[in-house]
Design a protein around this motif. Structure first.
Motif, PDB file in Angstrom:
ATOM      1  N   GLU A 198      -0.042  -1.109  -5.801  1.00  0.00           N
ATOM      2  CA  GLU A 198      -0.780   0.101  -5.433  1.00  0.00           C
ATOM      3  C   GLU A 198      -1.419   0.672  -6.698  1.00  0.00           C
ATOM      4  O   GLU A 198      -0.717   1.140  -7.607  1.00  0.00           O
ATOM      5  CB  GLU A 198       0.151   1.132  -4.799  1.00  0.00           C
ATOM      6  N   THR A 199      -2.741   0.621  -6.748  1.00  0.00           N
ATOM      7  CA  THR A 199      -3.452   1.056  -7.957  1.00  0.00           C
ATOM      8  C   THR A 199      -3.581   2.571  -8.061  1.00  0.00           C
ATOM      9  O   THR A 199      -3.861   3.087  -9.145  1.00  0.00           O
ATOM     10  CB  THR A 199      -4.848   0.420  -8.013  1.00  0.00           C
ATOM     11  N   ASP A 200      -3.398   3.282  -6.952  1.00  0.00           N
ATOM     12  CA  ASP A 200      -3.396   4.743  -6.989  1.00  0.00           C
ATOM     13  C   ASP A 200      -2.001   5.192  -7.426  1.00  0.00           C
ATOM     14  O   ASP A 200      -1.065   5.233  -6.623  1.00  0.00           O
ATOM     15  CB  ASP A 200      -3.743   5.310  -5.607  1.00  0.00           C
ATOM     16  N   LEU A 201      -1.866   5.516  -8.700  1.00  0.00           N
ATOM     17  CA  LEU A 201      -0.551   5.836  -9.250  1.00  0.00           C
ATOM     18  C   LEU A 201       0.011   7.136  -8.690  1.00  0.00           C
ATOM     19  O   LEU A 201       1.203   7.415  -8.845  1.00  0.00           O
ATOM     20  CB  LEU A 201      -0.629   5.909 -10.773  1.00  0.00           C
ATOM     21  N   GLY A 202      -0.813   7.898  -8.023  1.00  0.00           N
ATOM     22  CA  GLY A 202      -0.308   9.099  -7.360  1.00  0.00           C
ATOM     23  C   GLY A 202       0.738   8.767  -6.307  1.00  0.00           C
ATOM     24  O   GLY A 202       1.665   9.557  -6.071  1.00  0.00           O
ATOM     25  N   TYR A 203       0.602   7.605  -5.674  1.00  0.00           N
ATOM     26  CA  TYR A 203       1.614   7.186  -4.700  1.00  0.00           C
ATOM     27  C   TYR A 203       2.933   6.839  -5.389  1.00  0.00           C
ATOM     28  O   TYR A 203       4.006   7.062  -4.824  1.00  0.00           O
ATOM     29  CB  TYR A 203       1.118   5.995  -3.896  1.00  0.00           C
ATOM     30  N   ARG A 225       0.235   4.308   1.067  1.00  0.00           N
ATOM     31  CA  ARG A 225       0.280   5.097   2.304  1.00  0.00           C
ATOM     32  C   ARG A 225       1.229   4.474   3.318  1.00  0.00           C
ATOM     33  O   ARG A 225       1.857   5.184   4.108  1.00  0.00           O
ATOM     34  CB  ARG A 225      -1.124   5.243   2.897  1.00  0.00           C
ATOM     35  N   ARG A 232       0.820  -1.199   0.000  1.00  0.00           N
ATOM     36  CA  ARG A 232       0.000   0.000   0.000  1.00  0.00           C
ATOM     37  C   ARG A 232       0.861   1.259   0.000  1.00  0.00           C
ATOM     38  O   ARG A 232       1.816   1.369   0.760  1.00  0.00           O
ATOM     39  CB  ARG A 232      -0.930   0.013   1.221  1.00  0.00           C
TER      40      ARG A 232
END
Length: 321
Positions: free
Chosen positions: A217-222, A190, A188
Protein backbone atom coordinates in the motif's frame (compact mmCIF):
# COMPACT_ATOMS: atom_id res chain seq x y z
CA UNK A 1 25.24 6.92 17.13
CA UNK A 2 22.34 4.76 18.27
CA UNK A 3 18.90 6.30 18.43
CA UNK A 4 16.28 5.55 21.09
CA UNK A 5 13.04 5.07 19.19
CA UNK A 6 9.65 5.72 20.81
CA UNK A 7 7.28 2.89 21.56
CA UNK A 8 9.77 0.08 22.21
CA UNK A 9 8.79 -0.97 25.72
CA UNK A 10 7.00 -4.24 26.40
CA UNK A 11 3.24 -3.78 26.66
CA UNK A 12 2.02 -7.28 27.51
CA UNK A 13 2.79 -9.95 30.08
CA UNK A 14 4.49 -12.77 28.18
CA UNK A 15 4.59 -15.17 31.12
CA UNK A 16 1.36 -16.98 30.27
CA UNK A 17 1.58 -16.78 26.49
CA UNK A 18 3.08 -19.33 24.12
CA UNK A 19 3.86 -19.99 20.50
CA UNK A 20 1.93 -23.03 19.30
CA UNK A 21 4.49 -24.85 17.15
CA UNK A 22 5.24 -28.14 15.45
CA UNK A 23 7.30 -29.03 18.55
CA UNK A 24 4.69 -27.99 21.12
CA UNK A 25 4.10 -24.84 23.13
CA UNK A 26 7.12 -22.57 23.60
CA UNK A 27 7.33 -19.67 26.05
CA UNK A 28 9.19 -16.42 25.51
CA UNK A 29 12.11 -17.65 27.62
CA UNK A 30 12.77 -20.46 25.12
CA UNK A 31 12.92 -18.20 22.07
CA UNK A 32 15.15 -15.59 20.48
CA UNK A 33 14.86 -14.31 16.93
CA UNK A 34 11.67 -15.38 15.13
CA UNK A 35 10.97 -14.97 11.41
CA UNK A 36 7.30 -13.92 11.25
CA UNK A 37 6.50 -14.52 7.56
CA UNK A 38 8.11 -17.29 5.52
CA UNK A 39 7.08 -20.41 3.60
CA UNK A 40 8.23 -24.03 3.70
CA UNK A 41 5.75 -25.48 1.19
CA UNK A 42 3.50 -23.60 -1.24
CA UNK A 43 1.38 -24.57 -4.23
CA UNK A 44 0.06 -21.47 -6.00
CA UNK A 45 -1.96 -23.49 -8.48
CA UNK A 46 -5.67 -23.50 -7.72
CA UNK A 47 -6.93 -26.55 -5.81
CA UNK A 48 -8.64 -28.04 -8.88
CA UNK A 49 -5.34 -28.59 -10.71
CA UNK A 50 -3.94 -32.16 -11.00
CA UNK A 51 -1.25 -32.85 -8.42
CA UNK A 52 -2.19 -29.84 -6.31
CA UNK A 53 -0.48 -29.93 -2.90
CA UNK A 54 1.17 -33.28 -3.57
CA UNK A 55 4.86 -34.09 -3.06
CA UNK A 56 7.16 -36.71 -1.61
CA UNK A 57 7.76 -35.94 2.07
CA UNK A 58 11.39 -37.07 1.98
CA UNK A 59 12.05 -34.80 -0.99
CA UNK A 60 10.50 -31.82 0.80
CA UNK A 61 12.71 -32.47 3.82
CA UNK A 62 15.82 -32.86 1.66
CA UNK A 63 15.20 -29.52 -0.06
CA UNK A 64 14.04 -27.45 2.90
CA UNK A 65 16.02 -28.77 5.88
CA UNK A 66 19.27 -27.10 4.69
CA UNK A 67 17.46 -23.75 4.56
CA UNK A 68 16.37 -24.22 8.16
CA UNK A 69 19.87 -25.21 9.23
CA UNK A 70 21.18 -21.94 7.71
CA UNK A 71 19.05 -19.81 10.01
CA UNK A 72 19.65 -22.00 13.04
CA UNK A 73 23.35 -21.19 12.69
CA UNK A 74 22.43 -17.50 12.76
CA UNK A 75 20.49 -17.79 16.00
CA UNK A 76 16.97 -17.86 14.58
CA UNK A 77 14.82 -19.92 16.96
CA UNK A 78 11.46 -20.24 15.16
CA UNK A 79 9.77 -19.55 11.84
CA UNK A 80 6.16 -18.73 10.99
CA UNK A 81 4.80 -20.72 8.04
CA UNK A 82 2.34 -18.57 6.11
CA UNK A 83 0.93 -21.17 3.71
CA UNK A 84 -2.73 -21.78 4.39
CA UNK A 85 -5.42 -23.91 2.78
CA UNK A 86 -5.92 -22.89 -0.83
CA UNK A 87 -2.19 -22.47 -1.45
CA UNK A 88 -1.20 -26.02 -0.57
CA UNK A 89 -0.85 -25.98 3.19
CA UNK A 90 0.73 -29.25 4.31
CA UNK A 91 1.03 -29.24 8.08
CA UNK A 92 2.40 -32.77 7.83
CA UNK A 93 5.31 -31.62 5.65
CA UNK A 94 5.98 -28.72 8.04
CA UNK A 95 6.13 -31.24 10.87
CA UNK A 96 8.53 -33.50 8.97
CA UNK A 97 10.92 -30.61 8.23
CA UNK A 98 10.64 -29.44 11.84
CA UNK A 99 11.45 -32.86 13.27
CA UNK A 100 14.37 -33.36 10.87
CA UNK A 101 15.94 -30.08 12.05
CA UNK A 102 14.66 -29.90 15.66
CA UNK A 103 13.34 -26.47 14.75
CA UNK A 104 9.87 -25.13 15.67
CA UNK A 105 7.51 -23.90 12.97
CA UNK A 106 4.23 -22.05 13.58
CA UNK A 107 1.57 -23.18 11.10
CA UNK A 108 -1.84 -21.56 10.39
CA UNK A 109 -5.41 -22.63 10.00
CA UNK A 110 -7.65 -20.55 7.74
CA UNK A 111 -8.13 -20.03 4.02
CA UNK A 112 -6.70 -18.06 1.11
CA UNK A 113 -8.84 -15.84 -1.13
CA UNK A 114 -10.87 -16.57 -4.23
CA UNK A 115 -10.28 -18.40 -6.56
CA UNK A 116 -7.94 -20.47 -4.36
CA UNK A 117 -10.59 -21.39 -1.77
CA UNK A 118 -10.91 -25.15 -1.45
CA UNK A 119 -14.27 -26.90 -2.07
CA UNK A 120 -14.60 -27.96 1.58
CA UNK A 121 -14.29 -24.35 2.76
CA UNK A 122 -16.48 -23.00 -0.04
CA UNK A 123 -19.29 -25.43 0.80
CA UNK A 124 -19.20 -25.08 4.62
CA UNK A 125 -21.81 -23.02 6.44
CA UNK A 126 -20.87 -20.30 8.92
CA UNK A 127 -20.95 -22.56 11.97
CA UNK A 128 -18.85 -25.21 10.25
CA UNK A 129 -16.23 -22.67 9.20
CA UNK A 130 -15.84 -21.44 12.76
CA UNK A 131 -15.81 -24.98 14.15
CA UNK A 132 -13.12 -26.07 11.67
CA UNK A 133 -10.74 -23.22 12.56
CA UNK A 134 -11.44 -23.53 16.28
CA UNK A 135 -10.73 -27.29 16.12
CA UNK A 136 -7.40 -26.76 14.38
CA UNK A 137 -6.42 -24.07 16.89
CA UNK A 138 -7.46 -26.05 19.95
CA UNK A 139 -7.10 -29.74 19.00
CA UNK A 140 -5.20 -30.64 15.82
CA UNK A 141 -4.83 -30.11 12.09
CA UNK A 142 -6.73 -32.24 9.62
CA UNK A 143 -3.45 -33.62 8.22
CA UNK A 144 -1.18 -33.65 11.29
CA UNK A 145 -1.50 -34.14 15.05
CA UNK A 146 -0.53 -30.76 16.48
CA UNK A 147 -2.30 -27.44 16.88
CA UNK A 148 -2.46 -24.44 14.58
CA UNK A 149 -0.65 -21.39 15.88
CA UNK A 150 -2.72 -18.71 14.15
CA UNK A 151 -5.25 -17.93 11.41
CA UNK A 152 -4.13 -16.93 7.88
CA UNK A 153 -6.62 -15.35 5.49
CA UNK A 154 -6.63 -13.16 2.41
CA UNK A 155 -8.87 -10.70 0.61
CA UNK A 156 -9.25 -9.55 -2.98
CA UNK A 157 -7.51 -6.38 -4.10
CA UNK A 158 -10.80 -4.76 -5.11
CA UNK A 159 -12.57 -5.55 -1.85
CA UNK A 160 -13.73 -8.44 0.31
CA UNK A 161 -16.01 -10.83 -1.55
CA UNK A 162 -19.09 -12.29 0.09
CA UNK A 163 -17.33 -15.62 0.67
CA UNK A 164 -14.13 -14.00 1.95
CA UNK A 165 -16.20 -11.97 4.44
CA UNK A 166 -17.96 -15.12 5.68
CA UNK A 167 -14.58 -16.76 6.25
CA UNK A 168 -13.26 -13.65 8.01
CA UNK A 169 -16.27 -13.46 10.33
CA UNK A 170 -15.91 -17.14 11.23
CA UNK A 171 -12.19 -16.60 11.80
CA UNK A 172 -12.86 -13.64 14.09
CA UNK A 173 -15.21 -15.73 16.20
CA UNK A 174 -12.72 -18.62 16.42
CA UNK A 175 -9.90 -16.20 17.21
CA UNK A 176 -11.90 -14.48 19.93
CA UNK A 177 -12.39 -17.88 21.62
CA UNK A 178 -8.69 -18.77 21.48
CA UNK A 179 -6.76 -15.49 21.51
CA UNK A 180 -5.23 -16.30 18.12
CA UNK A 181 -3.99 -13.60 15.81
CA UNK A 182 -5.56 -13.25 12.35
CA UNK A 183 -3.10 -12.40 9.60
CA UNK A 184 -4.35 -11.45 6.16
CA UNK A 185 -2.65 -11.22 2.78
CA UNK A 186 -4.15 -7.84 1.88
CA UNK A 187 -2.68 -5.53 -0.73
CA UNK A 188 -4.90 -2.45 -0.31
CA UNK A 189 -5.25 -0.27 2.74
CA UNK A 190 -8.96 0.34 2.34
CA UNK A 191 -9.53 -3.42 2.24
CA UNK A 192 -7.48 -3.89 5.41
CA UNK A 193 -9.57 -1.21 7.14
CA UNK A 194 -12.76 -3.00 6.04
CA UNK A 195 -11.36 -6.23 7.50
CA UNK A 196 -10.71 -4.47 10.80
CA UNK A 197 -14.32 -3.28 10.80
CA UNK A 198 -15.55 -6.86 10.42
CA UNK A 199 -13.23 -8.15 13.14
CA UNK A 200 -14.53 -5.53 15.57
CA UNK A 201 -18.12 -6.32 14.66
CA UNK A 202 -17.51 -9.96 15.55
CA UNK A 203 -16.07 -9.12 18.97
CA UNK A 204 -12.38 -9.70 18.30
CA UNK A 205 -9.75 -7.07 19.06
CA UNK A 206 -8.03 -5.04 16.32
CA UNK A 207 -4.70 -5.64 18.08
CA UNK A 208 -5.07 -9.30 17.08
CA UNK A 209 -5.09 -8.42 13.38
CA UNK A 210 -1.91 -8.53 11.30
CA UNK A 211 -1.90 -6.74 7.96
CA UNK A 212 0.40 -8.87 5.80
CA UNK A 213 2.14 -7.11 2.87
CA UNK A 214 1.49 -3.64 4.27
CA UNK A 215 4.37 -2.38 2.10
CA UNK A 216 2.28 -2.88 -1.03
CA UNK A 217 0.00 0.00 0.00
CA UNK A 218 1.76 3.13 -1.24
CA UNK A 219 -0.55 5.48 0.67
CA UNK A 220 1.32 5.48 3.97
CA UNK A 221 -1.66 7.08 5.65
CA UNK A 222 -3.23 3.63 5.74
CA UNK A 223 -0.16 2.31 7.58
CA UNK A 224 -0.74 5.07 10.14
CA UNK A 225 -4.44 4.31 10.40
CA UNK A 226 -3.84 0.60 10.96
CA UNK A 227 -1.45 1.29 13.82
CA UNK A 228 -3.78 3.90 15.32
CA UNK A 229 -6.46 1.19 15.48
CA UNK A 230 -4.03 -1.14 17.25
CA UNK A 231 -3.26 -3.52 14.39
CA UNK A 232 0.08 -5.00 13.39
CA UNK A 233 1.70 -3.85 10.16
CA UNK A 234 4.17 -6.11 8.36
CA UNK A 235 6.91 -5.23 5.90
CA UNK A 236 7.69 -8.67 4.54
CA UNK A 237 9.70 -7.88 1.42
CA UNK A 238 13.22 -8.04 2.89
CA UNK A 239 15.52 -9.37 0.12
CA UNK A 240 12.75 -9.07 -2.49
CA UNK A 241 12.94 -5.29 -2.79
CA UNK A 242 15.98 -2.98 -2.77
CA UNK A 243 17.46 -2.79 0.72
CA UNK A 244 17.32 1.01 0.90
CA UNK A 245 13.62 0.96 -0.01
CA UNK A 246 12.84 -1.54 2.73
CA UNK A 247 15.01 0.24 5.26
CA UNK A 248 13.38 3.60 4.60
CA UNK A 249 9.95 2.16 5.36
CA UNK A 250 11.22 0.61 8.58
CA UNK A 251 12.95 3.81 9.70
CA UNK A 252 9.88 5.86 8.90
CA UNK A 253 7.75 3.51 11.04
CA UNK A 254 10.22 3.68 13.91
CA UNK A 255 10.36 7.47 13.82
CA UNK A 256 6.56 7.52 13.91
CA UNK A 257 6.56 5.44 17.10
CA UNK A 258 5.35 2.19 15.56
CA UNK A 259 8.10 -0.06 16.94
CA UNK A 260 5.64 -2.12 18.96
CA UNK A 261 3.34 -2.69 15.98
CA UNK A 262 5.87 -3.62 13.30
CA UNK A 263 6.96 -7.00 11.92
CA UNK A 264 9.65 -7.52 9.29
CA UNK A 265 10.40 -10.66 7.29
CA UNK A 266 11.25 -12.07 3.84
CA UNK A 267 8.20 -13.99 2.52
CA UNK A 268 10.51 -16.47 0.81
CA UNK A 269 11.31 -20.20 0.66
CA UNK A 270 9.88 -22.63 -0.58
CA UNK A 271 9.27 -26.12 -1.92
CA UNK A 272 6.97 -25.75 -4.94
CA UNK A 273 5.38 -29.04 -6.09
CA UNK A 274 4.57 -27.48 -9.46
CA UNK A 275 8.31 -27.31 -10.25
CA UNK A 276 10.74 -30.19 -10.87
CA UNK A 277 12.35 -31.20 -7.59
CA UNK A 278 10.44 -28.49 -5.77
CA UNK A 279 12.26 -25.68 -7.52
CA UNK A 280 15.11 -23.67 -5.99
CA UNK A 281 14.07 -22.16 -2.65
CA UNK A 282 15.44 -18.80 -1.51
CA UNK A 283 17.25 -18.50 1.81
CA UNK A 284 15.76 -16.91 4.93
CA UNK A 285 19.05 -15.18 5.84
CA UNK A 286 18.94 -11.65 4.40
CA UNK A 287 17.27 -10.11 7.45
CA UNK A 288 19.96 -11.30 9.85
CA UNK A 289 22.90 -10.98 7.46
CA UNK A 290 22.13 -7.68 5.72
CA UNK A 291 19.07 -5.75 6.88
CA UNK A 292 19.62 -5.76 10.64
CA UNK A 293 23.29 -4.71 10.33
CA UNK A 294 22.19 -1.98 7.91
CA UNK A 295 19.57 -0.74 10.34
CA UNK A 296 22.15 -0.71 13.12
CA UNK A 297 24.55 1.25 10.93
CA UNK A 298 21.72 3.77 10.40
CA UNK A 299 21.44 4.31 14.16
CA UNK A 300 18.83 1.78 15.26
CA UNK A 301 19.84 0.65 18.75
CA UNK A 302 20.19 -2.97 19.83
CA UNK A 303 17.10 -2.77 22.03
CA UNK A 304 14.92 -1.74 19.10
CA UNK A 305 16.39 -4.48 16.90
CA UNK A 306 15.50 -6.98 19.62
CA UNK A 307 11.94 -5.65 19.74
CA UNK A 308 11.59 -6.04 15.97
CA UNK A 309 13.21 -9.46 15.64
CA UNK A 310 12.34 -11.19 18.93
CA UNK A 311 9.70 -9.46 21.03
CA UNK A 312 7.22 -8.45 18.35
CA UNK A 313 6.99 -11.80 16.53
CA UNK A 314 6.37 -13.51 19.85
CA UNK A 315 3.76 -10.97 20.94
CA UNK A 316 1.99 -11.14 17.58
CA UNK A 317 1.73 -14.91 17.28
CA UNK A 318 1.60 -16.06 20.91
CA UNK A 319 -1.61 -16.80 22.77
CA UNK A 320 -2.63 -18.25 26.14
CA UNK A 321 -1.60 -21.82 26.93
Amino acid sequence: MNHEYPGTSATVDDAERYLYTTLGLLGRDKLGMILPHEHVFVDLRTPDKPGYGEADEAEVVAVMAPKIEEIKRRGVTALVECSTTGVGRRADFDLAVSRATSFPIVVPTGSYREPWITPSVREADDEALEAWMFHELSERFEEADYRAGWIKLSAGDDGITWLEERILRAAARAAARTGAVIGSHTMRGRVAMAQLDVIEQEGHSPDRFLWIHTQNETDLGYHDEAVSRGAWIEYDHVSRAPDEEVKSLILRALEAGYANNLLISHDVGWFDPAKPGGGVPRSYTHLSDVMMPSLKASGVDDGTLKVLSEDNPFRAYSRPG
